[in-house]
Design a protein around this motif. Structure first.
Motif: not given
Length: 549
Positions: A360, A364, A374-377, A380-381, A438-439, A442-443
């Motif tokens: 992750r 990022n 986009v910022k993955l958290t 989201a996963f 996943i992106a 997350a968005e």
């Protein structure tokens, strides 16, 4: 062992009393003082206790029969060296039965003045004392009539209603539920209207028998103004039940006015209460108006729980009144309904997210270099991993139908996530999460969370979830019990990840472990399936490549 006949004991001068319940059956082992049957006249009901322990060989009565003193109830094979002769009536050595005089027109009432304040007291109720008040049927300001029931008292064997001897307006109520009263205890003060009811004898007032024995134990105590005349509830219906059934209902916290009786004359039986409770637990029975007016302030759905405590907190110190937010006012009744109606089980586990967290961070960093917003958290996963688990265990992606008899399996994967806002938690929904990367997830989460914080979420943004995730990872804690969001059957809670030593088979190595708390509806998911779902989810989070399989 010997054969003993058990007969109806001395019940006063009443005859041909109807049997409304038979409480035992052939082959059953009974104890001394165990209730055998319930009898009822138009004014009183009484339970007949056994004077002998043993095994029932024959029953000689059935519901609807008319019995009197000396009528044979049953034949049993007695334990011990009981009398070889059948006991026609209880004696002082055979646990006799003192009955209670029916308080239909008590001499303990106040004077018969045509007007003014009148004290109404507990009349002669036999030689029993400290009888518990289980219902108070009037309140200050009520206009009452002569013979109107004022309160219900109950011993372990009988219940009795206390009628008024005076018409008028209630000025003061001197008793409350739970009080212990005896003959002469002041019940209420009435501003009288007209002449008081004339003093009458117990025999003329009601068919309840007078006391005939001094032995205090196994009494089939007569009930004055019987439960058949129980007060109407708010809906105007009556509750007909024997003392033992009323006691059983109170032990389970059941409001008898909401139970439909299947016995003679619509009498409520013990089985009716059991079936009612099963329906409430299964979600197939709710209190009247529950859909439009959910239970408030701790009152149970269909259950007669104790009232919510009301205290003047200011006497303990300074207080401040802060109204609940609109979100909490709306969500509170739903959360309460879900907690009461759904049998929750929570499976606690841990997932090794060491490699996932490294990926992750790397992703990022790459997004930042490419100027992507986009910022993955971690959430989201987890949403993507949950979809994989829901596909493997489809019962979690389902709902019970209205009757609780069928499972509606959903072919879509809409994942709700709890979003923290200044006014409380709301649950936006990621629609068709199985069809998104996943992106993209997350968005969408970022967009929905921003709308939630600004109070701009629309109805469709929070509808249609088939599974919900509540993440407290950004705050802390190790585990918690999330409440299922009906009509879903499960919810996943996430706690803060922390570095822990994990044995790899050769040595302890530091790994990033994230706590998971999976609450599920035990009507749909058993413990084994709940554990398997939780274990599989942890495996996917440890290696997201499993989502590709």
């Amino acid at each position: 062992m010997n054969i003993v006949e058990v007969k109806v004991p001395d019940i006063g001068d009443v005859k041909d009393v109807e049997v409304i319940e038979v409480l035992v059956k052939v082959g059953e082992a009974i104890k001394v003082d165990q209730s055998l049957a319930t009898l009822e006249t138009d004014k009183a009901s009484m339970e007949i206790p056994s004077t002998q322990a043993g095994v029932i060989k024959e029953l000689k009565i059935k519901v609807g029969d008319k019995v009197s003193e000396g009528t044979l109830i049953l034949i049993l094979e007695a334990e011990g060296a009981g009398s070889s002769a059948a006991p026609t009536t209880p004696t002082a050595t055979a646990a006799p039965a003192p009955a209670v005089v029916a308080p239909a027109a008590p001499v303990a009432a106040a004077a018969s003045a045509p007007a003014g304040l009148v004290d109404i007291k507990v009349p002669d109720i036999g030689d029993v004392k400290d009888v518990e008040v289980i219902e108070v049927m009037v309140k200050v300001g009520d206009t009452i009539k002569v013979d109107q029931s004022l309160a219900t008292l109950e011993t372990d064997k009988a219940s009795m209603e206390i009628p008024s001897t005076q018409a008028g307006v209630v000025k003061e109520v001197k008793i409350k539920v739970g009080d212990k009263v005896s003959e002469g205890t002041l019940i209420l003060v009435v501003e009288a209207v007209g002449a008081a009811a004339p003093v009458a004898t117990a025999a003329a007032a009601a068919p309840a028998p007078a006391a005939v024995s001094a032995a205090p134990v196994a009494a089939p105590v007569a009930v004055a103004a019987a439960p058949v005349a129980a007060p109407a509830n708010a809906a105007g219906t009556l509750s007909h039940a024997s003392p033992s059934v009323r006691k059983f209902a109170r032990e389970l916290g059941v409001d008898l006015s909401r139970v439909v009786g299947t016995g003679p004359k619509a009498r409520i039986l013990q089985e009716d209460i059991q079936n009612y409770v099963k329906g409430v637990v299964a979600g197939t029975i709710a209190s009247p108006g529950a859909a439009s007016a959910p239970a408030k302030n701790g009152s149970g759905v269909g259950l007669d729980l104790l009232p919510w405590p009301s205290l003047d907190f200011s006497k303990f110190g300074t207080t401040e009144l802060q109204p609940l937010s609109r979100i909490k006012k709306l969500s509170g009744p739903n959360l309460h309904r879900n907690w009461v109606m759904i049998p929750h089980v929570t499976q606690f586990d841990e997932a090794d997210v060491t490699d996932l967290e490294e990926f992750r961070k790397e992703a990022n960093a790459a997004f930042a270099k490419s100027k992507s917003t986009v910022k993955l958290t971690m959430l989201a996963f987890v949403i993507k991993a949950s979809v994989a688990a829901l596909k493997k265990f489809p019962a979690f992606n389902a709902s019970l139908d209205a009757n609780g008899e069928n499972l509606i399996l959903k072919q879509y994967y809409n994942i709700g996530f709890a979003a923290d806002t200044p006014n409380g938690l709301v649950v936006p929904v990621i629609k068709n999460a199985d069809q998104k990367g996943i992106a993209q997830i997350a968005e969408e989460m970022g967009t929905l969370s921003a709308l939630a914080r600004d109070g701009k979420l629309k109805g469709p943004d929070m509808q249609g979830a088939s599974f919900t995730i509540s993440s407290l990872g950004g705050i802390g804690g190790t585990a918690f019990t999330p409440i299922i969001n009906a009509p879903e059957v499960a919810i996943l809670g996430l706690s803060k990840a922390s570095i822990k030593p994990v044995w790899d088979g050769k040595q302890f190595v530091p790994r990033l472990m994230m706590g998971t708390s999976l609450s599920y509806d035990h009507r749909v998911v058993d413990g084994a399936m709940g554990a398997r779902f939780s274990v599989y989810l942890a495996e996917v989070l440890a290696d997201m490549r499993k989502t590709l399989l």
